[in-house]
Design an enzyme around this catalytic site. Structure first.
Site, PDB file in Angstrom:
ATOM      1  N   ASP A 181       0.845  -1.189   0.000  1.00 35.81           N
ATOM      2  CA  ASP A 181       0.000   0.000   0.000  1.00 35.81           C
ATOM      3  C   ASP A 181       0.885   1.246   0.000  1.00 35.81           C
ATOM      4  OD1 ASP A 181      -3.036   0.786   0.575  1.00 35.81           O
ATOM      5  OD2 ASP A 181      -1.747   2.175   1.678  1.00 35.81           O
ATOM      6  N   ILE A 182       0.526   2.224  -0.842  1.00 34.59           N
ATOM      7  CA  ILE A 182       1.289   3.475  -0.899  1.00 34.59           C
ATOM      8  C   ILE A 182       0.985   4.302   0.347  1.00 34.59           C
ATOM      9  CG2 ILE A 182       1.673   5.607  -2.190  1.00 34.59           C
ATOM     10  CD1 ILE A 182       0.787   4.130  -4.703  1.00 34.59           C
ATOM     11  N   ASN A 184      -2.889  13.204  -3.703  1.00 39.05           N
ATOM     12  CA  ASN A 184      -4.112  13.678  -4.356  1.00 39.05           C
ATOM     13  C   ASN A 184      -4.497  15.077  -3.894  1.00 39.05           C
ATOM     14  OD1 ASN A 184      -4.656  11.457  -6.028  1.00 39.05           O
ATOM     15  ND2 ASN A 184      -5.676  10.344  -4.386  1.00 39.05           N
ATOM     16  N   HIS A 192      -5.967  14.613  -8.429  1.00 41.30           N
ATOM     17  CA  HIS A 192      -6.145  13.185  -8.711  1.00 41.30           C
ATOM     18  C   HIS A 192      -5.371  12.736  -9.940  1.00 41.30           C
ATOM     19  CE1 HIS A 192      -9.136  12.189  -5.629  1.00 41.30           C
ATOM     20  NE2 HIS A 192      -9.642  13.398  -5.839  1.00 41.30           N
ATOM     21  N   ASP A 196      -2.785   9.544 -10.232  1.00 43.20           N
ATOM     22  CA  ASP A 196      -2.713   8.549 -11.302  1.00 43.20           C
ATOM     23  C   ASP A 196      -1.278   8.402 -11.811  1.00 43.20           C
ATOM     24  OD1 ASP A 196      -5.418   8.181 -11.088  1.00 43.20           O
ATOM     25  OD2 ASP A 196      -5.949   9.294 -12.899  1.00 43.20           O
ATOM     26  N   GLU A 250      -4.935   2.244  -4.124  1.00 41.03           N
ATOM     27  CA  GLU A 250      -3.478   2.346  -4.070  1.00 41.03           C
ATOM     28  C   GLU A 250      -2.856   1.087  -3.461  1.00 41.03           C
ATOM     29  OE1 GLU A 250      -4.972   4.567  -0.314  1.00 41.03           O
ATOM     30  OE2 GLU A 250      -5.628   4.270  -2.372  1.00 41.03           O
TER      31      GLU A 250
END
Length: 231
Positions: free
Chosen positions: A109-110, A117, A122, A126, A151
């Protein structure tokens, strides 16, 4: 006979995986329909012209290629190009049946993804996901990598023990922490947290739960680390 052969083959290989074209000179009424009902993709009655035979074969091959393209598209995440959650669950369930193999499951997980974001928008998020995915793809070429959440990513490490898997995931974590990400033209540092578990003799639900528990421990401790599930 031909009917039983087709039926037997279809127990292991579907129409979209292996094409079968029936040939017969018997000329019996309903023969072609019966062959197709048993699992053949197509049927030709003898005698036939070579051109017709070649056309039927090429048409069947094109259908297989088209189905393969559709399946590949259905199994890919649109943004990152990695396998998606649907493929991951199908692949993992199949892998669990191969009990002789040593496998491990890592959930990644980031860290503080919301900050990216909120700070850059957003679209920038991406960009970060795409760059992370590219690094995952290059680092784990021999394994299966999927995007299973916003994520969150899953890495299925086959034929490795838990110590080897830990070393691989920790090396990747360090690579991410040292990598110079570029988001909207600005350098940015990203870290990841990883939860790791054995992937043998358990249900997929159990494996996911154990890896997720280890991931939450990594988040609670200090992030930017790999936590191995222990009994």
């Amino acid at each position: 006979d031909g009917f039983e052969l087709v039926k037997a083959v279809r127990n292991f290989r579907g129409r979209d995986d292996l094409a079968i074209i029936g040939l017969s000179g018997a000329g019996k009424h309903g023969l072609s329909a019966r062959f197709i009902k048993y699992g053949a993709n197509d049927f030709l009655t003898k005698p036939f012209m070579n051109e017709e035979f070649h056309c039927r074969v090429l048409q069947t091959m094109e259908q297989l290629a088209l189905i393969a393209d559709i399946k590949e598209s259905a199994y890919r995440d649109d943004l990152t190009g990695l396998y998606n959650r649907r493929y991951f669950y199908q692949f993992a369930e199949k892998l669990l049946k191969e009990t002789s193999r040593k496998n491990c499951l890592a959930l990644l997980d980031i860290d503080f993804f919301k900050v990216i974001n909120d700070k850059f928008g957003h679209e920038a998020g991406d960009q970060a996901l795409k760059q992370i995915s590219s690094l995952l793809r290059s680092s784990f070429k021999d394994f299966t990598v999927s995007r299973v959440g916003g994520e969150e990513f899953a890495v299925v490490l086959t034929d490795v023990n838990i110590d080897q898997a830990y070393a691989l995931m920790d090396a990747f974590r360090a690579r991410i922490a040292a990598y110079d990400f570029v988001i909207n033209g600005q350098s940015f540092t990203i870290t990841v947290s990883v939860g790791l578990t054995h992937f043998n003799n358990v249900t997929l639900t159990s494996a996911m739960r154990l890896a997720d528990k280890a991931l939450y421990q990594a988040k609670d401790q200090k992030r930017d680390c790999v936590i191995q599930h222990s009994e």
